[in-house]
Scaffold this active site. Sequence first.
Site, PDB file in Angstrom:
ATOM      1  N   HIS A  22       0.836  -1.206   0.000  1.00  0.00           N
ATOM      2  CA  HIS A  22       0.000   0.000   0.000  1.00  0.00           C
ATOM      3  C   HIS A  22       0.869   1.255   0.000  1.00  0.00           C
ATOM      4  O   HIS A  22       0.680   2.161  -0.833  1.00  0.00           O
ATOM      5  CB  HIS A  22      -0.913  -0.005   1.226  1.00  0.00           C
ATOM      6  CG  HIS A  22      -1.818   1.179   1.319  1.00  0.00           C
ATOM      7  ND1 HIS A  22      -3.098   1.181   0.814  1.00  0.00           N
ATOM      8  CD2 HIS A  22      -1.622   2.424   1.852  1.00  0.00           C
ATOM      9  CE1 HIS A  22      -3.657   2.358   1.020  1.00  0.00           C
ATOM     10  NE2 HIS A  22      -2.783   3.131   1.664  1.00  0.00           N
ATOM     11  N   GLU A  23       1.800   1.305   0.929  1.00  0.00           N
ATOM     12  CA  GLU A  23       2.654   2.490   1.029  1.00  0.00           C
ATOM     13  C   GLU A  23       3.596   2.604  -0.161  1.00  0.00           C
ATOM     14  O   GLU A  23       3.937   3.716  -0.577  1.00  0.00           O
ATOM     15  CB  GLU A  23       3.443   2.465   2.344  1.00  0.00           C
ATOM     16  CG  GLU A  23       2.579   2.456   3.592  1.00  0.00           C
ATOM     17  CD  GLU A  23       1.610   3.632   3.656  1.00  0.00           C
ATOM     18  OE1 GLU A  23       1.916   4.695   3.079  1.00  0.00           O
ATOM     19  OE2 GLU A  23       0.534   3.474   4.260  1.00  0.00           O
ATOM     20  N   HIS A  26       1.926   4.645  -2.850  1.00  0.00           N
ATOM     21  CA  HIS A  26       2.070   6.092  -2.634  1.00  0.00           C
ATOM     22  C   HIS A  26       3.485   6.551  -2.991  1.00  0.00           C
ATOM     23  O   HIS A  26       3.673   7.555  -3.684  1.00  0.00           O
ATOM     24  CB  HIS A  26       1.794   6.445  -1.165  1.00  0.00           C
ATOM     25  CG  HIS A  26       0.372   6.241  -0.734  1.00  0.00           C
ATOM     26  ND1 HIS A  26      -0.704   6.742  -1.435  1.00  0.00           N
ATOM     27  CD2 HIS A  26      -0.146   5.606   0.357  1.00  0.00           C
ATOM     28  CE1 HIS A  26      -1.825   6.442  -0.797  1.00  0.00           C
ATOM     29  NE2 HIS A  26      -1.520   5.736   0.281  1.00  0.00           N
TER      30      HIS A  26
END
Length: 454
Positions: A22-23, A26
């Site tokens: 997920h990170e 980003h």
Amino acid sequence: MSEFLGSIWWLIVAIGVLVTFHEFGHYWIARRSGVKVLRFSVGFGKPLWMRRGKDGTEYVIAAIPLGGYVKMLDEREFTVPPALQPQAFNRQPVWKRIAIVAAGPIANLILCVALFWAMFVVGRADYAPVVGHATGIAASAGLRQGDTILAVGDRQTPTWSEAVMALIPAALDHADTTVRVRTDSGSEATRELHLSNLPATFDERRAVEVMGLTPRYMLVPPLVGRVAPDTPAWGVLAEGDRITAIDGQPVTAWDDIGPRVQALGEHGGPAMIEVERKGDRLALEIAPARMKHAQTGQEYWGLGVAAAMPPEPAKDAVLRYGPIAAIPAAFRESVHQTQELFAMIGRAFTGRVSVQNTVAGPITIARAANMSAQNGAAWFLQMLAMLSLSLGILNLLPIPILDGGHLLYYLIELVKGSPVSERAMAAGQYVGLALIAGLMGLAFYNDIMNNLVR
């Protein structure tokens, strides 16, 4: 490894994998959008390990493994030197900020597809979708022992788990559904399950049992494990006997014995019970007696015997595709599970399903992670895929403090031509915190009720 330690370990592994991807979503888009990333952290709190990259980004593994974050250069948090201001997140065009924020949930959705692909390639060992017993609604539909469930509605069911996952949504909706089966004789037939006749309320976790279906692998063989003294079976039956018939009616599973004995007791008088004992076939005379259930106190006709519990049956089916065929299968499964996730959310909001069985907390997730890991790599991959999908969808919800809340702000900015005011954003943050706190409280309450309260 004990269940407790195993649950903690596999929860950390699951969260670590999902949060990292997920990170990274980003991080990857931020870097390619010209934004300076200050820290990439898996976990919160005190760093346990840290390394500074050539680009100046700190890569951290922190002490509390319950999430993570990507910290970007932002003038709203601290003073940024003029030379670095073009690399600040807040200075980027709104479409870049949308891309950076959306990249996290999108990374989880991509990971979901990849994990399903890996699951299909590895192959998930399971049980064949063969009916062991059919009563109630299932029997009324014409399902019989030995029927192999080929499809529920338009969903193929190569394993029993696939059949269950297709039947449960229809049961929750009280929606009549068709079941395509292959009978013992090898012919194919279609049965109509009238699930609209299910009780208005029932335990969703026992939906398949409530509709009257028992899989073949759960059948207990009719082997005598214990004979109680001073009962009709004492001195007649012996431990290890396989009961094959009662009063001329065949017995293939332990569940067959109860109804046969009840009918025999109501008819009155003794009858013949046929058994296999050490290779010999015997016909023994026996008459049931009235007994009282130790827990409920209810009277019934009984023999005084208990089943010999067999070892766990070996899995006899595998859900597997080749590497190429697994690609479209993974996309189909991801789309299907996304539809089911939204449908379950809709059921929870409309009261058709208990929220207690919809929102899971860390204890439930940890136990599920440990159980799936014990069942094999493919089962763990499937659980990770489902968690990744849930995390991606959850983060896209338009709730402030979640990625979806930030996306909502940026969409408003696109429409009105200027950023949302700091006051409105602050108010939204408080609302978002309250909603998330409420959701977490519900999750922990469900954990306590489902796992700690017996």
